[in-house]
Design an enzyme around this catalytic site. Sequence first.
Site, short mmCIF file in Angstrom:
data_model
loop_
_atom_site.label_atom_id
_atom_site.label_comp_id
_atom_site.label_asym_id
_atom_site.label_seq_id
_atom_site.Cartn_x
_atom_site.Cartn_y
_atom_site.Cartn_z
N LEU A 97 0.78 -1.31 0.08
CA LEU A 97 -0.03 0.12 0.21
C LEU A 97 0.83 1.21 0.03
CD1 LEU A 97 -2.92 -0.93 2.68
CD2 LEU A 97 -2.98 -0.73 0.06
N HIS A 113 0.77 -11.81 8.29
CA HIS A 113 2.08 -12.32 7.42
C HIS A 113 2.42 -13.77 8.12
CE1 HIS A 113 5.79 -11.96 5.28
NE2 HIS A 113 6.32 -12.57 6.53
N ASP A 149 6.07 -5.09 5.82
CA ASP A 149 5.80 -6.09 7.10
C ASP A 149 6.74 -5.49 8.12
OD1 ASP A 149 4.31 -7.94 5.44
OD2 ASP A 149 6.04 -8.72 4.62
C1 GRF Z 1 -1.46 -16.22 3.72
O1 GRF Z 1 -0.21 -17.20 4.00
C2 GRF Z 1 -1.12 -14.85 4.18
O2 GRF Z 1 -0.15 -14.98 5.40
C3 GRF Z 1 -0.02 -14.21 3.06
O3 GRF Z 1 -0.50 -14.83 2.05
C4 GRF Z 1 -1.40 -16.06 2.16
C5 GRF Z 1 -2.68 -15.77 1.66
O4 GRF Z 1 -3.84 -16.93 1.87
N1 GRF Z 1 0.01 -12.79 3.25
P1 GRF Z 1 -4.99 -16.60 1.53
O5 GRF Z 1 -5.37 -16.17 0.45
O6 GRF Z 1 -5.81 -16.05 2.91
O7 GRF Z 1 -5.76 -17.98 1.54
#
Ligand code: GRF
Length: 207
Positions: A97, A113, A149
Site C-alpha cells: 500500500l 504475515h 511487514d
Molecule cells: C497467507 O499465508 C497470508 O499470510 C499471506 O498470503 C497467504 C494468503 O492466503 N500474506 P489466503 O489467500 O488468505 O488463503
Amino acid sequence: MANNAKMKIVVLVSGRGTNLQAIIDAQQTKTIASRIIMVISNKENVAALDRAEKANIPFQVITSKGKSKDVYNKELLKSLQTLNPDLIVLAGYMKILPSSVINCFPNKIINIHPSLLPSFPGLKAQQQALDFGVKITGCTVHFVDEGCDTGPIILQEYEKVHNNDSQKSLSLRLLKKEHAALVQAIQLIENNKVILQDRKTLLREEP
Ligand code: GRF
C-alpha cells in the site's frame, strides 16, 4: 485507531481467500461483532471473490493489471474513501500500500504475515524460514506502515518446524494459526484492547 465494537471492515485480497473465509466464519458465528462491508481484489476470478459472493458480501475488482501503480492506487484510495471503513484487513493482498492510503487510514490497516516478524518479511516467508533452518516460525498480525511487514505487532503465534517439512506442509499448518490469529486480532481491536504506543502495542489484559 479503530475502537468501536461494530467496525465496518474492508478486506483486501489477491487470491485464495482462506483468511477472508476465517473472518466471514467469525462474522457468521458472531465470534466478532464487526462486519465486512466490502471485499476488494486487485485480481479478477480469484477464489476469494467466490467466498465473498457465497456469503452475500459485496465485492469489487479493482484490477492492477495493465495500469501504472499510481493509477491503480488512486482508484483504490477513492474506493476506500467512499467506503470509509473503520478497519482495513489485508488478507493475502499481494501489493504494497502506498503512503497515500496508509496516511488516510492511520492505524486502521492490519496485515497477516506467515512468519514471526521481523524475521522473513516479504514474499515466500515460509520458504525463507525453511531455507534459514529455523526450528520455530509462526505468523504475525501487525498494523501496516510504509515498510514491508514492518508495522507494530499486534499478535504472534508460533509453529514448530519439522525435520521433513516442505513449503507446503509448513504453510498448511501455519495457515490454521493465521486464521485464528487474524480473528483474535479483530476481536481485540473491536473491543478496544489494542493500545498503540509508538511502535509497540500493549494488549489490555482486563475484561
Ligand atoms: C497467507 O499465508 C497470508 O499470510 C499471506 O498470503 C497467504 C494468503 O492466503 N500474506 P489466503 O489467500 O488468505 O488463503
